[in-house]
Scaffold this active site. Structure first.
Site, PDB file in Angstrom:
ATOM      1  N   ASP A  13       0.939  -1.064   0.231  1.00 44.99           N
ATOM      2  CA  ASP A  13       0.009   0.048   0.080  1.00 44.99           C
ATOM      3  C   ASP A  13       0.932   1.416  -0.007  1.00 44.99           C
ATOM      4  O   ASP A  13       2.221   1.232  -0.113  1.00 44.99           O
ATOM      5  CB  ASP A  13      -1.032  -0.088   1.079  1.00 44.99           C
ATOM      6  N   CYS A  70       3.123  -3.136   4.088  1.00 42.22           N
ATOM      7  CA  CYS A  70       2.357  -2.001   4.279  1.00 42.22           C
ATOM      8  C   CYS A  70       2.965  -1.381   5.675  1.00 42.22           C
ATOM      9  O   CYS A  70       3.900  -1.616   5.949  1.00 42.22           O
ATOM     10  CB  CYS A  70       0.920  -2.717   4.633  1.00 42.22           C
ATOM     11  N   THR A  72       2.557  -1.517   9.036  1.00 44.01           N
ATOM     12  CA  THR A  72       3.145  -2.290  10.154  1.00 44.01           C
ATOM     13  C   THR A  72       3.333  -3.625   9.536  1.00 44.01           C
ATOM     14  O   THR A  72       4.052  -4.237  10.309  1.00 44.01           O
ATOM     15  CB  THR A  72       2.063  -2.408  11.279  1.00 44.01           C
ATOM     16  N   HIS A 103      11.622 -23.805   8.848  1.00 45.48           N
ATOM     17  CA  HIS A 103      10.775 -24.536   9.557  1.00 45.48           C
ATOM     18  C   HIS A 103       9.161 -24.337   9.203  1.00 45.48           C
ATOM     19  O   HIS A 103       8.481 -25.206   9.377  1.00 45.48           O
ATOM     20  CB  HIS A 103      10.948 -24.345  11.209  1.00 45.48           C
ATOM     21  N   HIS A 138       9.235 -30.961   9.920  1.00 45.94           N
ATOM     22  CA  HIS A 138       8.510 -29.574   9.822  1.00 45.94           C
ATOM     23  C   HIS A 138       7.192 -29.545   8.685  1.00 45.94           C
ATOM     24  O   HIS A 138       6.167 -29.159   8.873  1.00 45.94           O
ATOM     25  CB  HIS A 138       9.404 -28.561   9.459  1.00 45.94           C
TER      26      HIS A 138
HETATM   27  C1  RB5 Z   1      -2.157   2.440   6.263  1.00 44.74           C
HETATM   28  O1  RB5 Z   1      -2.617   3.764   7.070  1.00 44.74           O
HETATM   29  C2  RB5 Z   1      -2.026   1.206   7.536  1.00 44.74           C
HETATM   30  O2  RB5 Z   1      -3.101   1.150   8.139  1.00 44.74           O
HETATM   31  C3  RB5 Z   1      -1.511   0.071   6.626  1.00 44.74           C
HETATM   32  O3  RB5 Z   1      -0.202   0.576   5.960  1.00 44.74           O
HETATM   33  C4  RB5 Z   1      -0.999  -1.087   7.592  1.00 44.74           C
HETATM   34  O4  RB5 Z   1      -0.020  -0.877   8.612  1.00 44.74           O
HETATM   35  C5  RB5 Z   1      -2.276  -1.829   8.177  1.00 44.74           C
HETATM   36  O5  RB5 Z   1      -2.086  -2.851   8.824  1.00 44.74           O
END
Ligand code: RB5
Length: 151
Positions: A13, A70, A72, A103, A138
């Site tokens: 994203d 993304c 996080t 694994h 595994h």
């Molecule tokens: C976008 O603002 C953010 O929510 C997305 O990149 C991500 O971290 C979602 O899990």
């Protein structure tokens, strides 16, 4: 035997767009073909739209390996792991990236563009793409995933 796949599918994203571009270049330099499903700018988008494309292509067998990014890495992991046969691993350290292959036979690496820096991300990608699955006990554990009933 090299564990390196011939091709990889990648998507992110807006929150990880600059990191995706760096990762894509790095994979190309490793001699691996890259299919990029976007996003292609820093304009705000919805991460599931990209996660679905990458995880769908890995789930169907079109691609052996994928990379999702993304902010996080959490949202992309949640989306990707809903697809049959997808084992997506959110990694922020080299040990976990290595173990995700040895694994867990992870087939999608997930990175948080707002969590880790570029140098670490590139090392994680290299580790993920060059480490082979150990199989054996595994594989027997992974086989149990398929016996989980849908909710
Ligand atoms: C976008 O603002 C953010 O929510 C997305 O990149 C991500 O971290 C979602 O899990």
């Amino acid at each position: 035997m090299s564990a390196k796949p011939a091709a990889v599918i990648i998507g992110s994203d807006h929150a990880a767009f600059p990191l995706k571009e760096a990762v894509k270049k790095h994979i190309g330099q490793m001699g691996i073909e890259v299919k990029d499903v976007g996003t292609f700018s820093a304009a705000s988008v919805d991460y599931p739209d990209y996660g679905i494309q990458v995880a769908g292509a890995v789930s169907s067998g079109e691609f052996q390996r994928g990379i999702l990014l993304c902010g996080t890495g959490l949202g992309m992991s949640m989306v990707a792991n809903r697809f049959p046969g997808v084992r997506a691993a959110l990694c922020a350290d080299i040990f976990s990236a290595r173990m995700s292959r040895l694994h867990n036979d992870a087939n999608i690496l997930v990175l948080g563009g707002r969590v880790i820096g570029e140098a670490l991300a590139l090392e994680l990608v290299k580790t993920f793409l060059e480490t082979a699955f150990e199989g054996g006990r595994h594989q027997a554990r992974l086989d149990k995933f398929d016996r989980i009933l849908p909710v």
